[in-house]
Motif scaffolding. Structure first.
Motif, PDB file in Angstrom:
ATOM      1  N   SER A  50      87.223  36.734  23.198  1.00 43.51           N
ATOM      2  CA  SER A  50      86.494  36.073  24.284  1.00 43.51           C
ATOM      3  C   SER A  50      87.000  34.661  24.531  1.00 43.51           C
ATOM      4  CB  SER A  50      84.992  36.022  23.965  1.00 43.51           C
ATOM      5  OG  SER A  50      84.740  35.289  22.776  1.00 43.51           O
ATOM      6  N   LYS A  51      88.076  34.299  23.852  1.00 46.17           N
ATOM      7  CA  LYS A  51      88.635  32.944  24.005  1.00 46.17           C
ATOM      8  C   LYS A  51      90.117  33.037  24.342  1.00 46.17           C
ATOM      9  CE  LYS A  51      85.253  30.890  20.799  1.00 46.17           C
ATOM     10  NZ  LYS A  51      84.529  32.112  20.406  1.00 46.17           N
ATOM     11  N   GLY A  52      90.963  32.882  23.361  1.00 48.05           N
ATOM     12  CA  GLY A  52      92.395  32.807  23.601  1.00 48.05           C
ATOM     13  C   GLY A  52      92.995  34.025  24.276  1.00 48.05           C
ATOM     14  N   PHE A  53      92.470  35.206  24.005  1.00 49.23           N
ATOM     15  CA  PHE A  53      93.018  36.439  24.555  1.00 49.23           C
ATOM     16  C   PHE A  53      92.897  36.476  26.074  1.00 49.23           C
ATOM     17  CE2 PHE A  53      93.467  40.946  25.447  1.00 49.23           C
ATOM     18  CZ  PHE A  53      94.372  41.386  24.493  1.00 49.23           C
ATOM     19  N   LEU A  54      91.886  35.832  26.629  1.00 49.54           N
ATOM     20  CA  LEU A  54      91.600  35.905  28.060  1.00 49.54           C
ATOM     21  C   LEU A  54      92.264  34.804  28.879  1.00 49.54           C
ATOM     22  CD1 LEU A  54      87.776  36.780  27.964  1.00 49.54           C
ATOM     23  CD2 LEU A  54      89.751  38.329  27.940  1.00 49.54           C
ATOM     24  N   LEU A  55      92.980  33.901  28.231  1.00 49.00           N
ATOM     25  CA  LEU A  55      93.608  32.803  28.957  1.00 49.00           C
ATOM     26  C   LEU A  55      94.764  33.310  29.820  1.00 49.00           C
ATOM     27  CD1 LEU A  55      93.741  30.049  26.179  1.00 49.00           C
ATOM     28  CD2 LEU A  55      92.056  30.315  28.012  1.00 49.00           C
ATOM     29  N   PRO A  56      94.928  32.763  31.019  1.00 48.41           N
ATOM     30  CA  PRO A  56      96.018  33.204  31.886  1.00 48.41           C
ATOM     31  C   PRO A  56      97.388  32.702  31.441  1.00 48.41           C
ATOM     32  CG  PRO A  56      94.800  31.423  32.935  1.00 48.41           C
ATOM     33  CD  PRO A  56      94.048  31.778  31.695  1.00 48.41           C
ATOM     34  N   SER A 180      86.162  32.028  31.025  1.00 50.50           N
ATOM     35  CA  SER A 180      87.510  32.590  31.143  1.00 50.50           C
ATOM     36  C   SER A 180      87.773  33.134  32.546  1.00 50.50           C
ATOM     37  CB  SER A 180      87.699  33.707  30.110  1.00 50.50           C
ATOM     38  OG  SER A 180      87.661  33.180  28.799  1.00 50.50           O
ATOM     39  N   LEU A 181      86.772  33.742  33.154  1.00 46.35           N
ATOM     40  CA  LEU A 181      86.930  34.249  34.516  1.00 46.35           C
ATOM     41  C   LEU A 181      87.231  33.119  35.483  1.00 46.35           C
ATOM     42  CD1 LEU A 181      83.964  36.770  34.421  1.00 46.35           C
ATOM     43  CD2 LEU A 181      86.338  37.407  34.876  1.00 46.35           C
ATOM     44  N   VAL A 182      86.522  32.003  35.348  1.00 48.75           N
ATOM     45  CA  VAL A 182      86.764  30.849  36.211  1.00 48.75           C
ATOM     46  C   VAL A 182      88.182  30.328  36.026  1.00 48.75           C
ATOM     47  CG1 VAL A 182      86.141  28.434  36.614  1.00 48.75           C
ATOM     48  CG2 VAL A 182      84.352  30.161  36.378  1.00 48.75           C
ATOM     49  N   ILE A 183      88.614  30.245  34.775  1.00 50.31           N
ATOM     50  CA  ILE A 183      89.969  29.776  34.483  1.00 50.31           C
ATOM     51  C   ILE A 183      91.007  30.700  35.118  1.00 50.31           C
ATOM     52  CG2 ILE A 183      91.643  29.390  32.620  1.00 50.31           C
ATOM     53  CD1 ILE A 183      89.252  28.487  30.888  1.00 50.31           C
ATOM     54  N   ILE A 438      81.169  23.681   4.251  1.00 47.13           N
ATOM     55  CA  ILE A 438      81.282  23.488   5.683  1.00 47.13           C
ATOM     56  C   ILE A 438      81.980  24.687   6.296  1.00 47.13           C
ATOM     57  CG2 ILE A 438      82.160  22.000   7.497  1.00 47.13           C
ATOM     58  CD1 ILE A 438      79.949  20.844   5.645  1.00 47.13           C
ATOM     59  N   PRO A 439      81.309  25.386   7.198  1.00 45.50           N
ATOM     60  CA  PRO A 439      81.929  26.541   7.831  1.00 45.50           C
ATOM     61  C   PRO A 439      83.158  26.137   8.626  1.00 45.50           C
ATOM     62  CG  PRO A 439      79.554  26.503   8.195  1.00 45.50           C
ATOM     63  CD  PRO A 439      79.944  25.174   7.628  1.00 45.50           C
ATOM     64  N   GLN A 440      84.011  27.153   8.860  1.00 48.86           N
ATOM     65  CA  GLN A 440      85.235  26.911   9.588  1.00 48.86           C
ATOM     66  C   GLN A 440      85.162  27.611  10.929  1.00 48.86           C
ATOM     67  OE1 GLN A 440      87.642  28.757   6.672  1.00 48.86           O
ATOM     68  NE2 GLN A 440      88.161  26.867   5.636  1.00 48.86           N
ATOM     69  N   SER A 441      85.667  26.966  11.967  1.00 48.72           N
ATOM     70  CA  SER A 441      85.777  27.638  13.251  1.00 48.72           C
ATOM     71  C   SER A 441      87.238  27.964  13.497  1.00 48.72           C
ATOM     72  CB  SER A 441      85.222  26.757  14.375  1.00 48.72           C
ATOM     73  OG  SER A 441      85.918  25.533  14.437  1.00 48.72           O
ATOM     74  N   ASP A 442      87.503  28.911  14.378  1.00 47.58           N
ATOM     75  CA  ASP A 442      88.837  29.450  14.545  1.00 47.58           C
ATOM     76  C   ASP A 442      89.784  28.484  15.233  1.00 47.58           C
ATOM     77  OD1 ASP A 442      88.174  32.441  13.886  1.00 47.58           O
ATOM     78  OD2 ASP A 442      86.583  31.645  15.153  1.00 47.58           O
ATOM     79  N   PHE A 443      91.058  28.534  14.840  1.00 46.34           N
ATOM     80  CA  PHE A 443      92.045  27.674  15.441  1.00 46.34           C
ATOM     81  C   PHE A 443      92.997  28.453  16.329  1.00 46.34           C
ATOM     82  CE2 PHE A 443      94.316  29.419  11.899  1.00 46.34           C
ATOM     83  CZ  PHE A 443      95.572  29.636  12.417  1.00 46.34           C
ATOM     84  N   VAL A 444      92.915  29.750  16.348  1.00 41.26           N
ATOM     85  CA  VAL A 444      93.933  30.556  17.008  1.00 41.26           C
ATOM     86  C   VAL A 444      93.952  30.375  18.507  1.00 41.26           C
ATOM     87  CG1 VAL A 444      93.974  32.298  15.231  1.00 41.26           C
ATOM     88  CG2 VAL A 444      92.371  32.530  17.111  1.00 41.26           C
ATOM     89  N   PHE A 445      92.981  29.670  19.053  1.00 39.99           N
ATOM     90  CA  PHE A 445      92.930  29.530  20.498  1.00 39.99           C
ATOM     91  C   PHE A 445      93.465  28.178  20.930  1.00 39.99           C
ATOM     92  CE2 PHE A 445      90.499  32.909  19.335  1.00 39.99           C
ATOM     93  CZ  PHE A 445      89.420  32.521  18.580  1.00 39.99           C
ATOM     94  N   GLN A 446      93.996  27.417  19.996  1.00 45.14           N
ATOM     95  CA  GLN A 446      94.510  26.097  20.303  1.00 45.14           C
ATOM     96  C   GLN A 446      95.993  26.072  19.980  1.00 45.14           C
ATOM     97  OE1 GLN A 446      92.182  23.639  17.767  1.00 45.14           O
ATOM     98  NE2 GLN A 446      90.282  23.963  18.874  1.00 45.14           N
ATOM     99  N   LYS A 447      96.698  25.138  20.574  1.00 43.48           N
ATOM    100  CA  LYS A 447      98.122  25.051  20.318  1.00 43.48           C
ATOM    101  C   LYS A 447      98.424  24.363  18.991  1.00 43.48           C
ATOM    102  CE  LYS A 447      99.504  25.143  25.160  1.00 43.48           C
ATOM    103  NZ  LYS A 447     100.056  26.487  25.084  1.00 43.48           N
ATOM    104  N   THR A 448      97.493  23.547  18.528  1.00 41.60           N
ATOM    105  CA  THR A 448      97.678  22.847  17.260  1.00 41.60           C
ATOM    106  C   THR A 448      96.639  23.329  16.280  1.00 41.60           C
ATOM    107  OG1 THR A 448      98.435  20.918  18.461  1.00 41.60           O
ATOM    108  CG2 THR A 448      97.844  20.596  16.170  1.00 41.60           C
ATOM    109  N   ILE A 449      97.010  23.442  15.033  1.00 46.09           N
ATOM    110  CA  ILE A 449      96.092  23.897  14.007  1.00 46.09           C
ATOM    111  C   ILE A 449      95.422  22.696  13.368  1.00 46.09           C
ATOM    112  CG2 ILE A 449      95.917  25.065  11.782  1.00 46.09           C
ATOM    113  CD1 ILE A 449      98.332  26.714  12.595  1.00 46.09           C
ATOM    114  N   TYR A 450      94.090  22.740  13.379  1.00 48.22           N
ATOM    115  CA  TYR A 450      93.325  21.672  12.742  1.00 48.22           C
ATOM    116  C   TYR A 450      92.544  22.274  11.581  1.00 48.22           C
ATOM    117  CZ  TYR A 450      94.376  18.975  16.896  1.00 48.22           C
ATOM    118  OH  TYR A 450      95.013  18.322  17.900  1.00 48.22           O
TER     119      TYR A 450
END
Length: 479
Positions: A50-56, A180-183, A438-450
């Motif tokens: 629902s994030k990176g996969f849907l980017l144009p 994502s639809l708007v993008i 501290i929980p972790q959130s995903d980085f796969v939708f960004q160009k840089t890994i934090y």
């Protein structure tokens, strides 16, 4: 014909991948572990869909988001499973389970037996037909739960650029898909029965902020009503959505996100169920000692609040899977699962995180006309939940740790005045319990890994002074 394994993971979602990695870290011998999944690919980070996969542009694609990259660990490709002697039984549905005999029967009739079973079957998307609405089989109506769904959605967005989409549902899937639809240059109308978006978590004030932001991007909201029927043309495509209040919304495509239901049917009458899922103890062990449950399907005791809960979020799936494996491999060393509920989302340029429980009185803080604001929840005199939009990594870590401590709140007006500063003050006090994980959130939708780091006591002690100085200079500009 049949196969036998010591350990079987049933389900191929996020939890399965993290459990597999934990098994290898604890030295599981080759040939003893098997993963059975209905999907044709090894476990992957489902939030990517629902994030990176849907980017144009530069969209996420496998193998880039196989588990366990969401926690900055190894990427478990098919080659990885082979090298570690883990059997992948993919594209396979289990039709029946016999807990007493410790066997699973696949759709092809194969028997797979186990000594220890981890149920990681997750949940399925609720269908419109379950609410009396027909039309889910139309080719321009889609759900979003797996890779196949996401691929269909991408295809629809490409073929209907500049068109109209109706999103049914105002929760996670609805909000993230709408963005994502708007993008992808598609006009969006969101329809849901509640008074505001994300009604299970957001307060009206918080929801209003996001709705205003979405409106600034062109999204329209139709609230307080539901889908009644579809207009369908001679080609079997939906051309309009008809609402219960009589409204007609033209539609080139429809995205449905109306909730999920845990996949427990194989175990009904065999295991104890609660909260819609499989009831487990603090070691994620079910009413049968040889069966564990993790992820969306597990109803487990949340120690912080002293009650059984079932949590639908990737962080819970990751951590419960790891803990279950630890309890299986080293039962004498593994303690009780002590989880701080955590939810997050990223849409457009926005990013929020929530920790704990949204029960009791809510105290908002910060500038809701700006980019950073938050809220605390106070229940029975204690802080039980924290929400923050637009925070830094350090700020999210601070509210997580403060929420874990459940500090007493005597003056809610003072809590509102201090805002984020209250959490900072709390964590500077001498520790009364172990540091929050501290929980972790995903980085796969960004160009840089934090990378996200747990705020163990040493780290907090080293960083808090610098942050306090920075925060003190920054606060008057924000609040």
């Amino acid at each position: 014909m049949g196969r036998a394994f010591v350990y079987v993971i049933l389900g191929g979602g996020v939890a399965a991948g993290y459990a597999a990695l934990e098994f290898t870290k604890r030295g599981v011998p080759h040939g003893e572990l098997c993963i059975i999944s209905e999907e044709p690919v090894p476990p992957y980070e489902r939030p990517a869909l629902s994030k990176g996969f849907l980017l144009p542009e530069d969209p996420a694609r496998l193998p880039s988001f196989h588990t366990c990259v969401g926690a900055n660990e190894e990427r478990l490709t098919p080659k990885w499973y082979k090298e570690h002697g883990i059997e992948l039984v993919l594209g396979t549905q289990v039709k029946s389970a016999d807990i007493r005999r410790k066997t699973l029967i696949t759709a092809s009739g194969e028997t797979i037996s186990y000594k220890i079973l981890i149920i990681a079957t997750g949940a399925r998307a609720l269908k419109l037909e379950e609410f009396g609405v027909k039309g889910s089989d139309a080719e321009n109506v889609c759900y979003l739960r797996n890779l196949s769904d996401a691929t269909t959605l991408v295809s629809l967005m490409k073929s209907h650029s500049g068109g109209n989409a109706v999103v049914i549902g105002g929760g996670y899937i609805g909000m993230e898909c709408a963005a994502s639809l708007v993008i992808n240059k598609i006009s969006v109308t969101m329809v849901f029965p509640e008074a505001h978006c994300m009604a299970r978590l957001f307060t009206p004030k918080i929801a209003n902020y996001y709705e205003d932001y979405y409106k600034s991007k062109g999204v329209e909201f139709v609230k307080g009503t539901v889908l009644s029927s579809f207009e369908i043309d001679s080609d079997g495509k939906v051309t309009a959505v008809i609402l219960r209040d009589g409204s007609r919304l033209p539609a080139d495509m429809v995205v449905v996100g109306i909730g999920i239901r845990p996949n427990t049917s194989l175990f009904e009458g065999q295991l104890t169920l609660e909260k819609g899922g499989i009831k487990v103890n603090g070691k994620l062990q079910s009413s049968n000692s040889s069966v564990y449950a993790v992820g969306d399907v597990a109803a487990f005791p949340v120690k912080l609040f002293g009650e059984i809960r079932r949590l639908e979020h990737v962080d819970s799936a990751r951590k419960s899977a790891r803990h279950a494996v630890a309890a299986i491999m080293e039962p004498d060393k593994a303690g009780e699962f002590d989880y701080l509920p955590f939810f997050y989302s990223r849409v457009f340029a926005l990013s929020w995180q929530f920790y704990g429980d949204n029960a009791g009185e809510v105290i908002h803080f910060g500038d809701f006309s700006g980019s950073t604001f938050g809220a605390y929840w106070v229940h029975k005199g204690h802080l039980v939940g924290s929400f923050l939009e637009g925070g830094t990594k350090e700020e999210y870590e601070i509210i997580a740790k403060a929420t874990r401590l459940k500090p007493a709140i005597e003056d809610t007006a003072e809590l509102e005045r201090q805002g984020l500063g209250f959490a900072l003050t709390i964590i500077q006090k001498p520790p009364e319990s172990t540091a929050a994980e501290i929980p972790q959130s995903d980085f796969v939708f960004q160009k840089t890994i934090y990378p996200w780091h747990a705020t163990a006591g040493v780290l907090v002690a080293a960083s808090v002074a610098a942050f306090a100085y920075w925060y003190g200079r920054k606060r008057h500009k924000r609040w």
